[in-house]
Structures are given as C-alpha cells and as structure tokens.
Design a protein around this motif. Structure first.
Motif, PDB file in Angstrom:
ATOM      1  N   UNK A  44     -54.974  16.179 -26.166  1.00 54.43           N
ATOM      2  CA  UNK A  44     -54.658  17.480 -25.566  1.00 54.43           C
ATOM      3  C   UNK A  44     -55.784  18.493 -25.732  1.00 54.43           C
ATOM      4  N   UNK A  45     -56.707  18.219 -26.656  1.00 60.21           N
ATOM      5  CA  UNK A  45     -57.822  19.137 -26.840  1.00 60.21           C
ATOM      6  C   UNK A  45     -58.699  19.201 -25.595  1.00 60.21           C
ATOM      7  N   UNK A  46     -58.567  18.226 -24.697  1.00 62.20           N
ATOM      8  CA  UNK A  46     -59.331  18.229 -23.456  1.00 62.20           C
ATOM      9  C   UNK A  46     -59.120  19.523 -22.679  1.00 62.20           C
ATOM     10  N   UNK A  47     -57.895  19.983 -22.614  1.00 63.11           N
ATOM     11  CA  UNK A  47     -57.574  21.158 -21.801  1.00 63.11           C
ATOM     12  C   UNK A  47     -58.192  22.444 -22.340  1.00 63.11           C
ATOM     13  N   UNK A  51     -66.157  21.957 -21.250  1.00 61.16           N
ATOM     14  CA  UNK A  51     -66.770  20.864 -20.489  1.00 61.16           C
ATOM     15  C   UNK A  51     -65.710  19.885 -19.958  1.00 61.16           C
ATOM     16  N   UNK A  52     -64.505  20.377 -19.746  1.00 57.08           N
ATOM     17  CA  UNK A  52     -63.391  19.525 -19.298  1.00 57.08           C
ATOM     18  C   UNK A  52     -63.729  18.765 -18.030  1.00 57.08           C
ATOM     19  N   UNK A  53     -64.267  19.442 -17.018  1.00 50.64           N
ATOM     20  CA  UNK A  53     -64.562  18.780 -15.749  1.00 50.64           C
ATOM     21  C   UNK A  53     -65.652  17.718 -15.914  1.00 50.64           C
ATOM     22  N   UNK A  54     -66.632  18.009 -16.735  1.00 50.83           N
ATOM     23  CA  UNK A  54     -67.683  17.019 -17.025  1.00 50.83           C
ATOM     24  C   UNK A  54     -67.071  15.768 -17.660  1.00 50.83           C
ATOM     25  N   UNK A  55     -66.184  15.963 -18.642  1.00 49.15           N
ATOM     26  CA  UNK A  55     -65.552  14.834 -19.325  1.00 49.15           C
ATOM     27  C   UNK A  55     -64.731  14.003 -18.341  1.00 49.15           C
ATOM     28  N   UNK A  56     -63.929  14.656 -17.518  1.00 43.87           N
ATOM     29  CA  UNK A  56     -63.099  13.931 -16.553  1.00 43.87           C
ATOM     30  C   UNK A  56     -63.949  13.184 -15.536  1.00 43.87           C
ATOM     31  N   UNK A  57     -65.078  13.764 -15.173  1.00 46.22           N
ATOM     32  CA  UNK A  57     -65.992  13.088 -14.249  1.00 46.22           C
ATOM     33  C   UNK A  57     -66.498  11.792 -14.854  1.00 46.22           C
ATOM     34  N   UNK A 300     -76.770  13.968 -23.243  1.00 46.19           N
ATOM     35  CA  UNK A 300     -75.322  13.987 -22.998  1.00 46.19           C
ATOM     36  C   UNK A 300     -74.572  12.934 -23.811  1.00 46.19           C
ATOM     37  N   UNK A 301     -75.291  11.949 -24.354  1.00 46.61           N
ATOM     38  CA  UNK A 301     -74.651  10.876 -25.110  1.00 46.61           C
ATOM     39  C   UNK A 301     -74.716  11.109 -26.618  1.00 46.61           C
ATOM     40  N   UNK A 302     -75.238  12.240 -27.047  1.00 51.48           N
ATOM     41  CA  UNK A 302     -75.457  12.474 -28.476  1.00 51.48           C
ATOM     42  C   UNK A 302     -74.382  13.329 -29.140  1.00 51.48           C
ATOM     43  N   UNK A 303     -73.415  13.764 -28.365  1.00 49.89           N
ATOM     44  CA  UNK A 303     -72.305  14.525 -28.922  1.00 49.89           C
ATOM     45  C   UNK A 303     -71.216  13.535 -29.327  1.00 49.89           C
ATOM     46  N   UNK A 304     -71.182  13.183 -30.609  1.00 48.86           N
ATOM     47  CA  UNK A 304     -70.274  12.137 -31.077  1.00 48.86           C
ATOM     48  C   UNK A 304     -68.811  12.432 -30.834  1.00 48.86           C
ATOM     49  N   UNK A 305     -68.392  13.677 -31.039  1.00 45.24           N
ATOM     50  CA  UNK A 305     -66.983  14.037 -30.834  1.00 45.24           C
ATOM     51  C   UNK A 305     -66.597  13.901 -29.367  1.00 45.24           C
ATOM     52  N   UNK A 306     -67.502  14.313 -28.480  1.00 45.61           N
ATOM     53  CA  UNK A 306     -67.192  14.207 -27.050  1.00 45.61           C
ATOM     54  C   UNK A 306     -67.179  12.752 -26.609  1.00 45.61           C
ATOM     55  N   UNK A 307     -68.099  11.952 -27.118  1.00 50.41           N
ATOM     56  CA  UNK A 307     -68.124  10.529 -26.773  1.00 50.41           C
ATOM     57  C   UNK A 307     -66.827   9.844 -27.198  1.00 50.41           C
ATOM     58  N   UNK A 308     -66.332  10.224 -28.358  1.00 52.27           N
ATOM     59  CA  UNK A 308     -65.058   9.672 -28.848  1.00 52.27           C
ATOM     60  C   UNK A 308     -63.908  10.043 -27.923  1.00 52.27           C
ATOM     61  N   UNK A 309     -63.854  11.307 -27.520  1.00 52.94           N
ATOM     62  CA  UNK A 309     -62.787  11.760 -26.629  1.00 52.94           C
ATOM     63  C   UNK A 309     -62.858  11.044 -25.286  1.00 52.94           C
TER      64      UNK A 309
END
Length: 327
Positions: A44-47, A51-57, A300-309
């Motif tokens: 739920x932290x996505x919302x 960078x929500x749209x970037x992640x969904x893309x 863009x691949x170096x953010x570990x928390x975002x890569x996990x999500x």
C-alpha cells in the motif's frame, strides 16, 4: 587455490558469492508468516510514493499480462518451491519474494538462460525481444552475477583508445566472429577465457578483473546464451559499451536502451567496429554524452527499497492473472 586466483576473487570487481549465499541462507530461518502478514500493508505504500507512475510503468513492462491466463493443472504451488541441487541462485532470488505470498498459489518458473517465449506465463530471468512475449514475466534473477555496478576512477580521456573483450566463445557465433576477424587488430585486446579444446589456442587468455577492463575507453558487450552480462557494469563506468542491438532482455530492460545514446551500436556482423571506435575517439563530446546517459540509466536500479517494491508488485500482478481468486 593459488594466490593469484585468491587475489582475483577478492579484487575482480564481481559480487562476492560467499556473502550472497550467506545472506540467502539466513533468509531460510525467517518465518514466512512474518512476510505474508505484512504484504498488503507493505504494497500500500505505493500510493504514497511520488514515483508511483514510474513504478507501475516498470511493473507493466516486466509483467505484460492484461487478462487472466490459467496455468496448467500440474503447475506447482509455492509450497513446493524447494532448494534444488543446482540452480540455487534462481531459488534464492525468487524465494526472497515468493515467501511474501500464500503457499497455495500456483506458478511456473524457468531457471537459466531463456530465449524463447513459454507456452504459459512463467517467471524468467531473460526473454527474447519479440512481439507477443507477454508469457515471459521478468524478475531480477541471478543478480549476483548480472547486477554489478562499479565506481570508475579513471576519466574517459585517460583511458586507452582501444576496445577490450574477455569471454567464452565456444558455441557463441558472434563472439567467435569477433576473434576471427579482429584478434590481431591493433585497436583490439581480445581473448577467449573458455579454453575449449575445439577453439584456437592462440585466442586463449586469462581472465582480467573488471577494473582492468576500465583502462580501456571501449568494452564489447556481446550476447552469449542470452544477454551480455557485463553490460550493467560497463554502463555504470566511464567506459562505453559497444555492441549490436540486443535481441534479449532482463530486469535491466535492455529493450529500452537507445543506440548511440546509451551505448555505441555496431552491425551484427561487426564489420564497422573500427569505424565506430575511431568516430568516438575523434568526437569525444559525443562519447562523454553516451557515458552520462548510460550512468543515468543505471541509477534507476540502485534504489534497493524501490527495487524490492517493484519485485513484489510484479509477483502480485502475476499471481492475480494466473490464479483464480487472485492472491
């Protein structure tokens, strides 16, 4: 083990495998229920992310499924996901995220270098860059080997005006062609590290560390069984990747790379290699722009928390489309 091999292991620039295996073996001791109970809250932290749209893309890029696709009746469940005798890295890299999901969910995972589109939606490390490849669902697999980023202290103008290649060539036509046509070329430092008895012994050379490669302005990134595994660390450096347009892709999204913007493109037959190298030696500003764009791409691949999500969201989407009743 010789002292030379020991020094190479610790100073090669590659990810230390003993750290990787140690960390993943520790994961086996953590109760899976801890992750399953947190999954929905974690996603739920996505919302709340900017960078929500970037992640969904990226999620939609990796998992292109748009409608429900039933898996075969004999598709295994996550409860059957056990550590195999070989291909352990594929087990570890999937288990890191499958442990967040209910054990009764069905899935298909194909380990290894996959260059075909599966009949049913399957988790894979690599897929061919062809139309209608939605059954190939990408995850960040074999990352200990493929995802390496380097800190390069040598500026481009201090590097050698040459191109380097070290790799196994047996059964890899484009690499064989490279050594056949350019082994003695003064602008090339090439070598076969596979030492296969059917290949010319004159081409055989010892491995070099990744840092030794960085002494050269140009580094060849040639596909082997699937993608060129060295492309990620080249693009994080102050050297430039030189390669034909990729035919496969991984979590690195090679299909989104722009020729002569992120890397120097050469023909599939390699016939223009010297011409392209000379051009960028003479047009240094254009070469520096490619390095800048490549470095930006790798960030863009170096953010570990975002890569996990993103990884969890890819699996969530896969299970939602391939299991009746969702996940």
């Amino acid at each position: 083990m010789t002292l030379k091999k020991l020094l190479y292991m610790f100073h090669s620039g590659k990810n230390p495998k003993f750290i990787y295996y140690g960390k993943n073996l520790l994961r086996q001791w953590m109760p899976k229920c801890f992750y399953r109970n947190r999954r929905e809250r974690y996603l739920k932290q996505l919302d709340k992310r900017k960078d929500r749209e970037y992640i969904l893309d990226r999620v939609d890029y990796y998992c292109k499924l748009t409608h429900s696709v039933p898996l075969p009746a004999d598709a295994p469940t996550l409860a059957e996901h056990k550590m195999p005798k070989n291909q352990k890295v594929y087990y570890f890299d999937t288990y890191e995220f499958t442990r967040w999901f209910p054990p009764q969910l069905h899935w298909l995972m194909l380990p290894g270098d996959i260059v075909h589109v599966p009949k049913y939606p399957s988790i894979v490390k690599s897929r061919p860059l062809v139309p209608n490849n939605e059954n190939s669902v990408l995850m960040k697999l074999d990352k200990v080997r493929h995802f390496i980023f380097l800190h390069d202290r040598i500026p481009f103008d201090k590097k050698m005006d040459r191109v380097i290649f070290r790799g196994k060539i047996h059964g890899k036509p484009i690499r064989y062609r490279l050594l056949e046509n350019y082994f003695n070329h003064p602008m090339c430092d090439l070598g076969d590290v596979g030492h296969h008895p059917e290949d010319p012994t004159i081409w055989q050379k010892e491995k070099l560390s990744l840092y030794d490669h960085l002494k050269f302005k140009f580094i060849l990134a040639l596909e082997g069984n699937d993608v060129a595994s060295n492309l990620k660390w080249i693009m994080s450096s102050n050297s430039i990747a030189v390669m034909p347009r990729p035919t496969c892709e991984t979590w690195f999204m090679e299909g989104r790379l722009i020729p002569n913007y992120h890397y120097i493109e050469i023909r599939e037959d390699l016939s223009d290699l010297e011409e392209r190298l000379r051009y960028y030696i003479e047009h240094e500003e254009e070469a520096l722009a490619i390095i800048r764009h490549a470095n930006e791409y790798t960030m863009q691949f170096r953010d570990g928390k975002r890569e996990k999500l993103i990884s969890l969201l890819v699996l969530q989407k896969y299970f939602d489309h391939c299991n009746r009743g969702g996940s």
